[in-house]
Design an enzyme around this catalytic site. Structure first.
Site, mmCIF file in Angstrom:
data_model
loop_
_atom_site.group_PDB
_atom_site.id
_atom_site.type_symbol
_atom_site.label_atom_id
_atom_site.label_comp_id
_atom_site.label_asym_id
_atom_site.label_seq_id
_atom_site.Cartn_x
_atom_site.Cartn_y
_atom_site.Cartn_z
ATOM 1 N N SER A 183 28.202 19.129 36.487
ATOM 2 C CA SER A 183 28.062 18.273 37.895
ATOM 3 C C SER A 183 29.468 18.434 38.604
ATOM 4 O O SER A 183 29.290 18.357 39.938
ATOM 5 C CB SER A 183 27.793 16.821 37.680
ATOM 6 O OG SER A 183 28.824 16.240 36.321
ATOM 7 N N HIS A 211 21.319 18.283 37.744
ATOM 8 C CA HIS A 211 21.675 18.828 38.887
ATOM 9 C C HIS A 211 20.767 20.377 39.006
ATOM 10 O O HIS A 211 20.826 20.831 40.021
ATOM 11 C CB HIS A 211 23.071 19.434 38.817
ATOM 12 C CG HIS A 211 23.870 18.178 39.096
ATOM 13 N ND1 HIS A 211 24.043 17.615 40.394
ATOM 14 C CD2 HIS A 211 24.578 17.479 38.330
ATOM 15 C CE1 HIS A 211 24.937 16.659 40.138
ATOM 16 N NE2 HIS A 211 25.182 16.713 38.958
ATOM 17 N N LYS A 243 18.394 13.007 42.172
ATOM 18 C CA LYS A 243 19.111 14.124 42.897
ATOM 19 C C LYS A 243 18.360 14.832 43.625
ATOM 20 O O LYS A 243 17.661 14.287 44.775
ATOM 21 C CB LYS A 243 20.208 14.750 41.973
ATOM 22 C CG LYS A 243 21.115 13.951 41.177
ATOM 23 C CD LYS A 243 21.925 14.414 40.235
ATOM 24 C CE LYS A 243 22.992 13.506 39.935
ATOM 25 N NZ LYS A 243 23.349 13.521 38.538
HETATM 26 C C1 LIG Z 1 23.788 12.484 37.670
HETATM 27 C C2 LIG Z 1 23.638 12.660 36.272
HETATM 28 C C3 LIG Z 1 23.026 11.946 35.264
HETATM 29 C C4 LIG Z 1 22.670 10.494 35.588
HETATM 30 O O1 LIG Z 1 21.641 10.526 36.400
HETATM 31 P P1 LIG Z 1 21.117 9.451 37.131
HETATM 32 O O2 LIG Z 1 19.728 9.359 37.556
HETATM 33 O O3 LIG Z 1 21.851 9.424 38.498
HETATM 34 O O4 LIG Z 1 21.544 8.270 36.165
HETATM 35 C C5 LIG Z 1 23.033 12.438 34.102
HETATM 36 N N1 LIG Z 1 23.397 13.616 33.767
HETATM 37 C C6 LIG Z 1 24.063 14.546 34.585
HETATM 38 C C7 LIG Z 1 24.541 16.059 34.152
HETATM 39 C C8 LIG Z 1 24.294 14.028 36.162
HETATM 40 O O5 LIG Z 1 24.780 14.861 36.747
#
Ligand SMILES: *Cc1c(COP(=O)(O)O)cnc(C)c1O
Length: 394
Positions: A183, A211, A243
């Protein structure tokens, strides 16, 4: 309460962080319209959103939310195990499983809770987790919480991961866990090699494609598709709707043994109210848009390549070669904060990412591109970075 000791202690800890320029604020932003946002009274180009496909303002998604609220109400009313499993949850989980080419799937309130569910649900004392050092915080927290043996390998080091799988005395379940796309760096896990390791050492390969879902692979299925690989029964695929899919919520897709185990054991799935019908309807509609509007993915990758090229022409070293996460490494936390401030003055909003989110000495500006951007936005961002970095003496 005069001289309230615990609050004094908290205050001094906060002051300590401030002195290291590691203090944090929740930056209030105005409504996001396309790629623009109001930040502290300034109309800015938003270069810090994970709404990669630009779906969060899609009329189809807001209509889905409205219709679900009208026909099903705004709460699911109970946990999944009681009366919270609605028709919509079951249909969505079928759709997610098909989308990911998996046997089964389960939907959770957030991606964070999904990682808690997967690791604490599948692993416990006597089991082994082998995990990349740059894995997401939710994976780190879940690894600690489940009390399995945890071994960390250096970033993307397949050889070390293999050694850990081989050496660890484990007669229980083995999990090899990685982000598909990291990320804060935006680079990809070496999935072909990791999948081979998982097969060799009889481990489950957990891929967190938070992502990557909707972004990577010709059809937006994620990093496995990007590498031209099929999931296979040993793969546990984690993803998020929060996302690129423009909604909210997490999911895991995999073998039915995996999903059934979670239904029996995963506390972040079971001891919380089921995601509301609006959230479920948005997720379902967004999955459809990944197929119906592939131009968003193409545009996203073209714009990302343009921004990266602009930065490289200016002499910045890139942490990732492709994709919408385009971080610029600064190093020292104070400098990164200064650069972010300069960018804001130029009308570009991309905050500094500092420890503990990233390692000491690797503070950065994490630019992220969305399909709502234009080519001009990419060029403007590069010009703004040039000015801001000159001002910051970089
Ligand atoms: C953003 C993210 C999460 C968490 O996801 P949310 O739906 O925002 O709680 C989990 N793993 C990774 C790699 C992320 O970047």
């Amino acid at each position: 309460m005069p001289g309230c000791q615990p609050l004094k202690l908290l205050r001094s800890r906060l002051e300590e962080m401030k002195s290291q320029r590691l203090d944090r604020t929740l930056i209030q932003v105005g409504p996001v319209t396309g790629p623009r946002v109001m930040v502290r009274g300034r109309d800015c180009l938003l270069m810090a959103s994970n709404d990669y496909l630009g779906l969060s303002r899609h009329p189809l998604l807001s209509r889905a939310a409205q219709e679900a609220a009208e026909s099903w109400g705004t709460s699911s009313g109970a946990s999944r195990l009681v009366s919270g499993t609605l028709d919509g949850h079951v249909a969505l989980e079928r759709a997610i499983a098909d989308f990911k080419g998996a046997e089964a799937a389960i939907f959770l309130a957030t991606g964070y809770m999904t990682n808690l569910a997967v690791l604490t649900g599948l692993a416990g004392p006597g089991d082994l987790i082998v995990s990349d050092e740059l894995n997401h915080a939710s994976i780190i927290d879940a690894s600690r919480l489940c009390r399995a043996q945890v071994e960390i390998y250096s970033h993307c080091n397949v050889e070390e991961a293999g050694r850990l799988l081989e050496m660890a005395p484990c007669s229980g379940l083995k999990l090899l866990v990685t982000d598909g796309v990291f990320s804060m760096d935006g680079d990809l896990a070496p999935l072909p090699d990791l999948k081979e390791l998982a097969r060799k050492y009889q481990a489950l390969l957990v891929i967190d494609d938070a992502h990557a879902t909707g972004v990577w692979g010709k059809e937006g299925r994620g990093t496995l598709e990007h590498f031209g690989m099929k999931p296979g029964p040993e793969v546990v695929n984690v993803g998020t709707i929060s996302k690129a899919l423009g909604g909210f919520g997490g999911f895991v897709a995999g073998a039915s043994e995996v999903i059934e185990t979670l239904v029996h054991r995963a506390r972040s799935l079971l001891y919380t109210t089921a995601p509301p019908p609006t959230q479920v309807a948005v997720a379902q509609a967004a999955l459809g848009l990944v197929d119906a509007e592939p131009w968003r993915r193409d545009k996203l990758h073209q714009l990302s390549a343009r921004l990266r090229r602009n930065f490289m022409d200016m002499g910045f070293r890139m942490l990732s070669r492709e994709g919408p996460i385009v971080p610029v490494l600064v190093g020292e936390a104070g400098k990164a904060a200064e650069l972010a401030e300069g960018l804001w003055r130029e009308g570009v909003f991309a905050p500094a990412i500092r420890p503990p989110t990233v390692a000491q000495g690797t503070s950065r500006i994490r630019f992220s591109v969305t399909a709502a951007h234009s080519e001009e936005d990419m060029d403007y961002t590069a010009e703004a970075l040039a000015k801001a970095s000159q001002e910051a003496g970089l």
